[in-house]
Design a protein around this motif. Structure first.
Motif, short mmCIF file in Angstrom:
data_model
loop_
_atom_site.label_atom_id
_atom_site.label_comp_id
_atom_site.label_asym_id
_atom_site.label_seq_id
_atom_site.Cartn_x
_atom_site.Cartn_y
_atom_site.Cartn_z
N ALA A 185 -62.22 4.31 104.24
CA ALA A 185 -63.41 3.48 104.40
C ALA A 185 -63.76 2.78 103.09
N GLU A 186 -64.58 1.73 103.22
CA GLU A 186 -65.04 1.00 102.04
C GLU A 186 -65.98 1.86 101.20
N ASP A 187 -65.97 1.63 99.90
CA ASP A 187 -66.85 2.35 98.98
C ASP A 187 -67.31 1.38 97.90
N LYS A 188 -68.51 0.83 98.10
CA LYS A 188 -69.09 -0.14 97.17
C LYS A 188 -68.15 -1.34 97.01
N ASP A 189 -67.56 -1.52 95.82
CA ASP A 189 -66.71 -2.69 95.60
C ASP A 189 -65.24 -2.43 95.96
N VAL A 190 -64.92 -1.20 96.39
CA VAL A 190 -63.54 -0.88 96.76
C VAL A 190 -63.36 -1.15 98.25
N PRO A 191 -62.41 -2.03 98.64
CA PRO A 191 -62.26 -2.36 100.07
C PRO A 191 -61.65 -1.21 100.85
N ALA A 192 -61.80 -1.29 102.16
CA ALA A 192 -61.11 -0.34 103.03
C ALA A 192 -59.62 -0.67 103.02
N SER A 193 -58.80 0.30 103.46
CA SER A 193 -57.36 0.07 103.43
C SER A 193 -56.66 0.94 104.47
N VAL A 194 -55.48 0.47 104.87
CA VAL A 194 -54.57 1.23 105.73
C VAL A 194 -53.29 1.44 104.93
N THR A 195 -52.83 2.70 104.85
CA THR A 195 -51.69 3.05 104.02
C THR A 195 -50.65 3.79 104.85
N LEU A 196 -49.38 3.45 104.61
CA LEU A 196 -48.25 4.16 105.21
C LEU A 196 -47.64 5.06 104.13
N LEU A 197 -47.55 6.36 104.44
CA LEU A 197 -47.10 7.35 103.46
C LEU A 197 -45.91 8.11 104.04
N GLU A 198 -44.83 8.15 103.26
CA GLU A 198 -43.63 8.87 103.71
C GLU A 198 -43.72 10.34 103.27
N ILE A 199 -43.37 11.23 104.19
CA ILE A 199 -43.41 12.67 103.94
C ILE A 199 -41.97 13.18 104.02
N PRO A 200 -41.54 14.08 103.11
CA PRO A 200 -42.33 14.89 102.19
C PRO A 200 -42.47 14.33 100.77
N ASN A 201 -41.79 13.21 100.45
CA ASN A 201 -41.82 12.76 99.06
C ASN A 201 -43.12 12.04 98.69
N ARG A 202 -43.99 11.79 99.68
CA ARG A 202 -45.31 11.19 99.46
C ARG A 202 -45.23 9.80 98.84
N SER A 203 -44.19 9.09 99.10
CA SER A 203 -44.06 7.73 98.57
C SER A 203 -44.80 6.76 99.49
N GLU A 204 -45.48 5.80 98.89
CA GLU A 204 -46.27 4.82 99.63
C GLU A 204 -45.37 3.67 100.07
N ILE A 205 -45.27 3.47 101.38
CA ILE A 205 -44.40 2.43 101.93
C ILE A 205 -45.12 1.09 101.97
N ARG A 206 -46.36 1.09 102.42
CA ARG A 206 -47.10 -0.17 102.59
C ARG A 206 -48.60 0.13 102.53
N LYS A 207 -49.36 -0.80 101.99
CA LYS A 207 -50.81 -0.68 101.95
C LYS A 207 -51.42 -2.03 102.26
N LYS A 208 -52.44 -2.01 103.12
CA LYS A 208 -53.11 -3.24 103.54
C LYS A 208 -54.61 -3.07 103.30
#
Length: 698
Positions: free
Chosen positions: A362-385
């Motif tokens: 969710a949004e927090d003041k000046d930080v926008p909301a986002s949707v993130t794709l996370l690969e498990i188990p290495n926890r690498s971020e594939i995509r963020k919007k």
């Protein structure tokens, strides 16, 4: 004086007893000198000796943990904290002992005592060979095992083979030669549960039991097990005769969830047992062994299911307070021994085909909301919007995992007042993630109307949505293609529906109006040509269920939603009504799921290509089945006619036997043979006063 009189009375009574006996001598119950007693204590006191205290009594709850780090006095408290964190999750530890050397250093092994021997046994099974760090691996044993291993005989004897106890064929229903599907029908409060086979023209009842469940039933994802709910826990049933496969003791369970591969079962008791305030609220069980793997307590209000499983049962996770906790199986410990810190996380979901997690923040003041794709188990971020002016998000994966749709509810207008953002108006857009394309591109579809429902086509690349407000409710169909933005295929305007139900094999969809506002409307649509095959209704409709093949649809009116006209109707996929079944207190109907096909895509395409070759064979079987059904119907009617003729003959004979008595009562006049106009029949008109009312007229 009183003592003297009582003694005199006792002596007198003893004399009387001696005098009343058959002989003058007192009976002698002592054994002769050469008597040998050959009766053992086990024969005389067998049931009492079973409860004789053993030397090991009280030690069954004690475990010995070897491989513990050797630390000095200043670090013992920290070591105890780590040990308790590992072992306290199996039960209540009532005693602990850390042996130390003369200088206060631990010796590398400890003793722990649980309040229940079962908890000690579970701790041994799940923590033996537990790797604490690179240098320390636990070796855990029961304290009673030391005595058992000391009594090992010097000469080894091979163990005797045990007779094999099979569990039966758990997938027998898949071997039906005509591939008939099964379904379960439940009446309110579990008064009756029927397991039926969808044979034509009438279903075949395979099993029927009263009181089989207290509330409702649930099939496992692959259809292997049927779960029933009871006051003391959950029971699983399987096999040709639905014998009890396993029981899971968890009082007042209201919700359950299976892992996708049916390895584990999650049970949830929201209220808990009022007689046991310490009862575990959420328990994860191993279905094959019936053992409890781990328990949890819910953290605040959350939607069910609290835990979400990966497609291969290797991982499961839940959202906490600004954390995403991912656990791995079969250890059921946190992945990498720590949760993922994500400020503002609201929800997440697994890909149905890959170990990829999609979550939104969710949004927090000046930080926008986002949707993130996370690969498990290495926890690498594939995509963020990143997303702006977000009120809420809903995550929808396509069944094949090729696409992800995030439904985003946005505020349309924003203004800043007193350092706070004020919003007014709402609209919605859909963010489509192309998972199989390079760098995961994202497309957007904006809708300026409220969204009533959204659903991906199970097999294919289309999705449908219901948008708008009554009386102008529309249904739109889009298609997603590689490298292209979503394309609007068709829009149906002014429809009376609020739910979408795709066929399991795609192409066909039912637009339904559920609830008081829906009116029970039904619309069967072929999305290849967007042809409306039938428009009809089922008044007070509450449930719509497709069968696994996509050939039949059940619509039902549940007793939980309505108290009148309860029952279920059977439809073809084209919307043709096949059967209406009115059932008092009908509560639930569920098709038995089927596992994924074992045929490859190439084999399936080959079968579809040559499908005309099988038409004649299928039509011949259908004709034989119909002729058999017609023959059975004719035989049934003939039997009923024969029973009626027998009954009629018995009544005619009785009527003839009673004829003299009727004549005697009627002055020998046979009124049965007289016509209404006969002269021998006397008619008498009787008039009597009923009421008189006087109405004055002005």
């Amino acid at each position: 004086m009183a003592k003297k009189k009582s003694s005199e009375k006792s002596e007198e009574s003893s004399k009387n007893i001696d005098s009343d006996s058959s002989g003058s001598e007192e009976p002698n119950f002592s054994d002769p000198e050469d008597f040998q007693d050959d009766i053992s204590d086990s024969e005389l006191l067998g049931d009492i000796l079973q409860s004789k205290p053993q030397e090991t009594d009280g030690y069954e709850s004690v475990i010995v943990v070897d491989g513990v780090p050797q630390v000095g006095p200043n670090r013992i408290d920290k070591l105890k904290s780590v040990i308790n964190k590992v072992f306290s999750k199996f039960g209540n530890i009532v005693n602990e002992f850390y042996p130390v050397t003369a200088d206060g250093t631990t010796k590398g092994y400890i003793f722990l005592e649980y309040s229940d021997p079962n908890h000690a046994l579970e701790a041994v099974n799940l923590t033996n060979n537990f790797k604490l760090d690179k240098q320390h691996t636990f070796q855990v044993n029961l304290f009673t095992d030391f005595a058992k291993y000391e009594q090992i005989p010097d000469e080894w004897e091979p163990p005797q083979p045990r007779p094999y106890e099979g569990q039966g064929d758990l997938h027998y229903y898949l071997l039906d030669p005509d591939a008939f599907d099964q379904y379960a029908v439940v009446t309110a409060n579990g008064q009756s549960v029927q397991i039926c086979q969808n044979t034509l023209p009438e279903p075949t009842i395979l099993e029927e039991r009263s009181g089989w469940t207290n509330t409702y039933i649930k099939w496992s994802p692959l259809g292997t097990f049927m779960a029933t709910f009871h006051k003391l826990g959950i029971a699983l049933w399987a096999g040709p005769n639905f014998t009890q496969y396993r029981k899971f003791a968890h009082s007042y369970v209201q919700y359950i969830d299976f892992s996708p591969c049916e390895k584990y079962l999650v049970t949830y008791s929201p209220q808990g047992d009022p007689q046991n305030p310490d009862q575990k609220r959420i328990i994860i069980w191993d279905i094959r062994t019936g053992l409890e793997k781990r328990s949890f307590n819910p953290e605040g209000p959350s939607a069910w299911p609290i835990f979400r499983w990966s497609h291969d049962d290797k991982y499961f996770g839940r959202v906490g307070n600004d954390v995403l906790s991912i656990y791995e199986t079969p250890s059921f410990g946190l992945l990498d021994k720590k949760s993922i810190k994500i400020n503002g996380i609201r929800d997440f979901n697994w890909s149905p085909t890959d170990n990829i997690v999609a979550y939104w923040v969710a949004e927090d003041k000046d930080v926008p909301a986002s949707v993130t794709l996370l690969e498990i188990p290495n926890r690498s971020e594939i995509r963020k919007k990143n997303l702006f002016n977000v009120a809420d998000c809903k995550i929808h994966w396509q069944k094949s995992g090729d696409y992800l749709c995030v439904k985003v509810d946005r505020y349309s207008k924003a203004r800043k007042e007193k350092n706070e953002m004020k919003y007014s108006g709402m609209y919605c857009n859909f963010e489509i993630f192309h998972m199989r394309e390079k760098q995961v591109p994202v497309d957007s579809v904006e809708i300026k109307e409220p969204i009533q429902a959204f659903a991906w086509e199970p097999v294919g690349t289309k999705f449908a949505m219901i948008h708008g407000e009554s009386p102008s409710i529309n249904v739109s169909f889009y298609e997603v293609k590689v490298g292209l933005a979503p394309n609007l295929l068709k829009k149906f305007e002014k429809r009376a529906c609020n739910h979408l139900f795709w066929s399991p094999h795609g192409q066909f969809i039912v637009l339904a109006g559920l609830g008081a506002n829906g009116g029970g409307s039904l619309e069967f649509v072929d999305t290849h040509e967007f042809l409306v095959m039938n428009t009809t209704d089922h008044f007070q409709l509450s449930d719509v269920e497709w069968d696994p093949t996509g050939r039949y649809v059940f619509t039902g009116v549940s007793f939980w939603k309505s108290k009148v006209d309860t029952g279920y109707w059977t439809w073809s996929f084209q919307g043709k009504i096949l059967k209406r079944t009115n059932l008092e207190r009908f509560a639930q109907i569920l098709w038995r799921p089927r596992p994924p096909t074992l045929l490859t895509e190439k084999q399936q395409k080959e079968i579809k290509k040559n499908l005309k070759r099988y038409y004649a064979q299928f039509e011949s079987k259908d004709r034989m089945r119909q002729s058999k059904a017609s023959k059975e119907l004719i035989e049934k009617r003939a039997l009923l006619m024969e029973k009626f003729q027998q009954y009629r003959e018995q009544q005619v004979k009785r009527w003839e036997e009673n004829k003299p008595r009727r004549l005697a009562l009627r002055n020998n006049i046979d009124t049965d043979e007289l016509d209404a106009d006969s002269e021998n029949v006397e008619e008498e008109v009787v008039e009597f006063f009923i009421k008189e009312e006087i109405i004055p007229i002005d």
